[in-house]
Design a protein around this motif. Structure first.
Motif, mmCIF file in Angstrom:
data_model
loop_
_atom_site.group_PDB
_atom_site.id
_atom_site.type_symbol
_atom_site.label_atom_id
_atom_site.label_comp_id
_atom_site.label_asym_id
_atom_site.label_seq_id
_atom_site.Cartn_x
_atom_site.Cartn_y
_atom_site.Cartn_z
ATOM 1 N N ILE A 526 15.208 -8.633 -1.934
ATOM 2 C CA ILE A 526 14.916 -8.576 -0.770
ATOM 3 C C ILE A 526 14.041 -7.038 -0.367
ATOM 4 N N LEU A 527 13.060 -6.814 -0.297
ATOM 5 C CA LEU A 527 12.266 -5.742 -0.101
ATOM 6 C C LEU A 527 11.605 -5.296 1.231
ATOM 7 N N THR A 528 11.138 -4.202 1.473
ATOM 8 C CA THR A 528 10.320 -3.843 2.645
ATOM 9 C C THR A 528 9.130 -3.101 2.468
ATOM 10 N N SER A 529 8.058 -3.164 3.132
ATOM 11 C CA SER A 529 6.735 -2.543 2.828
ATOM 12 C C SER A 529 6.270 -2.337 4.277
ATOM 13 N N GLU A 530 5.774 -0.923 3.998
ATOM 14 C CA GLU A 530 5.268 -0.147 5.182
ATOM 15 C C GLU A 530 3.694 0.389 4.988
ATOM 16 N N VAL A 531 2.918 0.430 6.117
ATOM 17 C CA VAL A 531 1.437 0.883 5.668
ATOM 18 C C VAL A 531 1.584 2.358 6.046
ATOM 19 N N VAL A 532 0.979 2.927 5.277
ATOM 20 C CA VAL A 532 0.784 4.534 5.089
ATOM 21 C C VAL A 532 -0.866 4.756 5.062
ATOM 22 N N GLY A 533 -1.389 4.869 6.013
ATOM 23 C CA GLY A 533 -3.004 4.976 6.082
ATOM 24 C C GLY A 533 -3.472 3.592 5.694
ATOM 25 N N ASP A 534 -4.407 3.690 4.527
ATOM 26 C CA ASP A 534 -4.924 2.512 3.974
ATOM 27 C C ASP A 534 -4.033 1.858 2.713
ATOM 28 N N LYS A 535 -2.920 2.448 2.518
ATOM 29 C CA LYS A 535 -1.920 2.352 1.331
ATOM 30 C C LYS A 535 -0.774 1.361 2.127
ATOM 31 N N ILE A 536 0.017 1.073 1.225
ATOM 32 C CA ILE A 536 1.440 0.513 1.332
ATOM 33 C C ILE A 536 2.629 1.033 0.499
ATOM 34 N N ARG A 537 3.801 1.073 0.990
ATOM 35 C CA ARG A 537 4.639 1.688 0.238
ATOM 36 C C ARG A 537 6.007 0.476 0.220
ATOM 37 N N ILE A 538 6.451 0.150 -0.814
ATOM 38 C CA ILE A 538 7.220 -0.834 -1.107
ATOM 39 C C ILE A 538 8.578 -0.283 -1.326
ATOM 40 N N ASP A 540 13.076 -0.832 -1.966
ATOM 41 C CA ASP A 540 14.258 -1.596 -2.460
ATOM 42 C C ASP A 540 15.225 -1.444 -1.174
ATOM 43 N N PRO A 541 16.292 -2.178 -1.335
ATOM 44 C CA PRO A 541 17.260 -2.146 -0.048
ATOM 45 C C PRO A 541 18.163 -0.644 -0.299
ATOM 46 N N GLU A 542 17.858 0.283 -1.306
ATOM 47 C CA GLU A 542 18.559 1.624 -1.521
ATOM 48 C C GLU A 542 17.600 2.571 -0.903
ATOM 49 N N GLY A 543 16.547 2.246 -0.663
ATOM 50 C CA GLY A 543 15.461 3.177 -0.374
ATOM 51 C C GLY A 543 14.477 3.698 -1.193
ATOM 52 N N LYS A 544 14.805 3.231 -2.501
ATOM 53 C CA LYS A 544 13.729 3.610 -3.707
ATOM 54 C C LYS A 544 12.322 2.820 -3.484
ATOM 55 N N CYS A 545 11.456 3.625 -3.994
ATOM 56 C CA CYS A 545 10.136 2.993 -3.823
ATOM 57 C C CYS A 545 9.508 2.488 -5.147
ATOM 58 N N LEU A 546 8.707 1.557 -5.041
ATOM 59 C CA LEU A 546 8.072 0.880 -6.197
ATOM 60 C C LEU A 546 7.022 1.907 -6.565
ATOM 61 N N SER A 547 7.030 2.496 -7.829
ATOM 62 C CA SER A 547 6.377 3.839 -8.269
ATOM 63 C C SER A 547 5.601 3.505 -9.652
ATOM 64 N N ASP A 548 4.919 4.753 -10.046
ATOM 65 C CA ASP A 548 4.260 4.885 -11.117
ATOM 66 C C ASP A 548 4.491 6.476 -11.629
ATOM 67 N N SER A 549 4.069 6.572 -12.921
ATOM 68 C CA SER A 549 4.114 8.050 -13.205
ATOM 69 C C SER A 549 2.978 7.857 -14.413
ATOM 70 N N SER A 550 2.477 9.257 -14.577
ATOM 71 C CA SER A 550 1.565 9.345 -15.740
ATOM 72 C C SER A 550 2.353 9.269 -17.238
ATOM 73 N N GLU A 551 3.534 9.302 -17.289
ATOM 74 C CA GLU A 551 4.510 9.359 -18.393
ATOM 75 C C GLU A 551 4.900 7.935 -18.785
ATOM 76 N N ARG A 552 4.671 6.950 -17.964
ATOM 77 C CA ARG A 552 5.039 5.592 -18.545
ATOM 78 C C ARG A 552 4.131 4.598 -18.241
#
Length: 621
Positions: A526-538, A540-552
Motif C-alpha cells: 500500500i503506497l501513496t503518490s504525490e505530484v511535484v511539478g511534472d514529476k511524482i514522488r512515491i 511507502d507507509p513509513e514515509g520512505k520514497c522510491l528512490s535511486d542513486s548513482s552508486e547502485r
C-alpha cells in the motif's frame, strides 16, 4: 534478463472477448433511434420557466445582482453520458434553472447536440485519450446515420451506454415531452448553424402551440457574427425565423478583434470610443426579451485600472476596485464587463472545472497526464482538461495570452469570490452544485430560480468542491503499483505489486499483491503518490520514497525524499523513469519468499528489451 508476457493465454482470451463485445455492440447499433427512450417527466415543484425568464429580464438577477447557474452538458454522471437525453432529463428532474449544451453539424447538414469537435472521447470505446490513439473522427465528417449508429460511452469504463447523440430536434422535443422547466441555452459552435437553429426553434414553436418554446430557448453565439441586436433581428428575418428569438451574444478577445473594424452606431444614451464598446453597449441596452444575458470571456483583473488584493476561500486574488465604466483598458474584456454592468444586464461567465477526472473511479490524484500545450511537460491530473479534439489534456494557464486589448496573466474563473467581484450573474459550469452552495451561503443565490442549493456529490471528483471544502480532497490516495500494467501470471500467483522493505538495505521488490504472509511479516504494497511539478514522488507507509542513486542499479526505499533522485516520471504508457532516463523493471523470478516468486526492481536503459516488465499500473487500494 529474459523478458516475456506473462499469462499469454489470458491476454489472448481478453482480446477475443473485447472483439466479441465490439462486434455485438456494432450489430446492435446500426440505425438511429427514431424516438428517445421513455424518461420520467419534470419533477413537481420546480420553479417554472416563466419564473426563470422573469428573474433574468426584470427580477432579482437583473436588479439585485443575484446569481443563477446553467448546468453545462446536462446532469451527466459516472453512468449517464454528457449531452445525452438522459443527462438533460436529470437536469429537469433536479430543477436546474438552465441547461447549456452545444450544437454542431454532421456531414449531411443535421444539427446535433455534442460538445467536442471530434467523437473519440464520447463515441469510440477503442479510443485512448491519453495516447490520442484509436478512432477519433471529426463529427462533421460523419453523417447522421453513422453518428447515431454509435452509442455514447461511459468515459470512465470506455464502455457503450444505451444513449445516442441526439439531434437538436430530438433534444427539444424530448424537453417539451418531459415538460422541462429549465431554460435551454443552445451554444451554436458553427456560425453557419446560428440561423438554421433559430429557424428550427421557430418551426417547433409553431408546431407546438401553447408551449411557448421561443421564450424558453436562448441561442448563444459569438458576438462577432451579429454585433448588434439590429443585425441579429435582420438575420432572423432574412432566414425566415421569428424575430423574437432570444440571443445570448458572447464577446471574446478574438471576437473583439473582428468587431473593431465593423462600423456600428452608438446607443441613444451614451457615446463610446470604439466599435467593440458600441457592440457590447448595444446588446447590453437591448430589452431582456431580445437578449436576457451578455456573456464575457474574462479570465483575470489585469486590464482593470484600479484593483485591490482580496482573500477568499480559494486564496488571495486581485479584484477590480469598482466596475465603473472607465476603470478598464479600452476594448479589453474588463472594459466589456463594465459596459454590461453599466446597463444592469445579467453578466454571463463560464466557470471551468477540470474534467479529465470528473466522475472517475479509482486513482484520481497523485499522478501526471500528458500536456498538449506549451513545453508539453506532464501535468497534475487534478488540473487536467480534455481538449475538444477528445485528447488529453491542457491546464487553464496553457490557454492564457494577449489578444488585441486584452491581457491575461492568470485564470481566475474558478475563483467564485472573484466572479462575485466582477458582477457575474449567469454562471455556466459542470459543477453547479458547488457554485449554488457558495452563493447560497454568501446570500447571493437567486432563490426564486434556485430555492435551495444541493450539496455537491463526492463522486463527481470536482476540484472546485475540493477547493471550497465541500468535499474532502482525496489526496493522497492509497494506491498499489502493479507490474505488467496490471496483468496476471499463474506462476506468480496472480497480479504482482511493488512492496516496501523496512528491513536491511530497503531494496524495493515485486511480489504477489495483497499477500497475507508478506503483510504479517511487516511488508506492505500500500503506497501513496504525490505530484511535484511534472514529476511524482512515491512513498511507502513509513514515509520512505522510491528512490535511486548513482552508486547502485537497483531501486530502493530512501529516507531522503527531498533530493532529485526521488522525483520520478510516470508516463502515459505506465513507465516509471528516473532522472537519468532509465526505466523501472523487474525480471523473471529466480527467488522465492514463503513459496512465492519475487524480484528486485532495477533501472534499465532499453525498455523495449523488457516489454511489459517495465509497465506499472496505478490502482486504488
Amino acid at each position: 534478463m529474459k523478458a516475456y508476457l506473462p499469462n499469454k493465454i489470458g491476454v489472448f482470451g481478453l482480446t477475443c472477448l473485447l472483439a466479441l463485445a465490439w462486434t455485438q455492440t456494432a450489430a446492435a447499433a446500426t440505425t438511429p433511434e427514431t424516438a428517445p427512450p421513455p424518461q420520467q417527466a419534470q419533477a413537481a415543484g420546480c420553479p417554472s420557466w416563466q419564473t426563470q425568464l422573469s428573474e433574468l429580464t426584470t427580477g432579482a438577477i437583473k436588479n439585485n445582482d443575484k446569481v443563477v447557474t446553467a448546468r453545462h452538458r446536462g446532469e451527466f454522471t459516472d453512468s449517464i453520458p454528457e449531452n445525452s437525453l438522459a443527462a438533460f432529463a436529470g437536469a429537469y428532474q433536479n430543477c436546474r434553472p438552465a441547461v447549456e449544451t452545444d450544437v454542431r453539424s454532421t456531414s449531411d447538414g443535421n444539427m446535433v447536440v455534442f460538445h467536442d469537435a471530434n467523437v473519440g472521447k464520447m463515441l469510440e470505446p477503442a479510443y485512448d485519450p491519453i495516447n490520442d490513439s484509436g478512432p477519433n473522427e471529426k463529427i462533421n465528417n460523419l453523417n447522421l446515420l453513422d453518428l447515431q449508429s454509435k452509442r455514447l460511452v461511459d468515459v470512465n469504463t470506455r464502455q457503450p451506454t444505451a444513449e445516442r447523440v441526439p439531434t437538436v430536434t430530438q433534444m427539444l422535443q424530448d424537453y417539451l415531452d418531459k415538460n422541462g422547466q429549465s431554460l435551454i441555452h443552445l451554444e451554436i459552435k458553427e456560425a453557419a448553424l446560428i440561423m438554421p437553429a433559430a429557424k428550427l426553434i421557430t418551426e417547433m414553436d409553431r408546431a407546438n402551440p401553447g408551449k411557448n418554446l421561443k421564450q424558453r430557448i436562448i441561442v448563444k453565439f459569438n458576438m462577432a457574427e451579429y454585433p448588434s441586436p439590429q443585425k441579429w433581428q435582420a438575420g432572423l428575418s432574412g432566414a425566415g425565423a421569428a424575430t423574437d428569438i432570444m440571443g445570448m451574444p458572447v464577446i471574446t478577445p478574438f471576437a473583439a478583434e473582428r468587431i473593431k473594424d465593423i462600423s456600428l452606431p452608438n446607443p441613444p444614451d451614451k457615446n463610446y470610443v470604439s466599435n467593440v464598446e458600441r457592440a457590447v453597449a448595444l446588446w447590453s441596452s437591448a430589452p431582456g426579451s431580445v437578449a436576457p444575458i451578455v456573456e464575457v470571456l474574462i479570465k483575470d483583473s489585469t486590464d482593470f485600472v484600479k484593483t485591490e488584493r482580496k482573500s477568499g476561500p480559494q486564496g488571495l486574488y486581485t479584484a477590480p476596485a469598482n466596475l465603473d465604466y472607465g476603470n478598464a483598458l479600452t476594448d479589453s474584456m474588463a472594459d466589456m464587463v463594465t459596459i454590461v454592468k453599466r446597463y444592469q444586464k445579467p453578466l454571463g461567465v463560464f466557470v471551468p472545472v477540470p474534467d479529465y477526472i470528473m466522475w472517475r473511479t479509482g486513482v484520481v490524484t497523485g499522478f501526471t497526464v500528458p500536456n498538449t500545450f506549451g513545453d508539453k511537460k506532464p501535468m497534475d491530473v487534478a488540473t487536467a482538461f480534455f481538449n475538444n479534439t477528445s485528447s488529453c489534456c491542457y491546464r487553464l494557464p496553457d490557454r492564457l495570452g494577449d489578444v488585441g486589448a486584452t491581457h491575461e496573466r492568470e485564470d481566475l474563473r474558478m475563483n467564485l469570490s472573484w466572479n462575485r467581484d466582477i458582477g457575474a450573474n449567469m454562471i455556466t459550469a459542470d459543477d453547479t452544485d458547488s457554485v449554488d452552495t457558495f452563493y447560497s451561503r454568501d446570500g447571493a443565490l437567486d432563490t426564486a430560480t434556485t430555492p435551495s442549493a444541493k450539496s455537491p456529490s463526492p463522486r463527481m471528483q470536482s476540484t472546485l468542491s475540493w477547493q471550497l471544502g465541500y468535499v474532502p480532497n482525496p489526496a493522497p490516495q492509497k494506491i498499489s503499483l502493479k507490474g505488467w500494467n496490471g496483468a496476471s501470471s499463474g506462476f506468480w500467483g496472480g497480479q504482482v505489486c511493488i512492496y516496501n522493505n523496512p528491513y536491511g538495505n530497503h531494496y524495493a521488490w515485486v511480489y504477489n499483491c495483497n499477500n497475507g504472509s508478506a503483510t504479517e511479516s511487516g511488508y506492505s504494497d500500500i503506497l501513496t503518490s504525490e505530484v511535484v511539478g511534472d514529476k511524482i514522488r512515491i512513498r511507502d507507509p513509513e514515509g520512505k520514497c522510491l528512490s535511486d542513486s548513482s552508486e547502485r542499479d537497483d531501486i530502493f526505499w530512501s529516507d531522503s525524499c527531498q533530493d532529485s533522485w526521488s522525483l520520478l516520471s510516470y508516463n502515459s504508457k505506465g513507465n516509471i523513469i528516473n532522472k537519468e532516463g532509465k526505466y523501472a523493471a523487474f525480471q523473471t523470478a529466480k527467488l522465492l519468499y514463503k513459496g512465492q516468486p519475487y524480484s528486485k526492481i532495477y533501472w534499465v536503459s532499453n525498455p523495449e528489451d523488457y516489454g511489459t516488465w517495465t509497465l506499472w499500473k496505478m490502482d486504488l487500494r
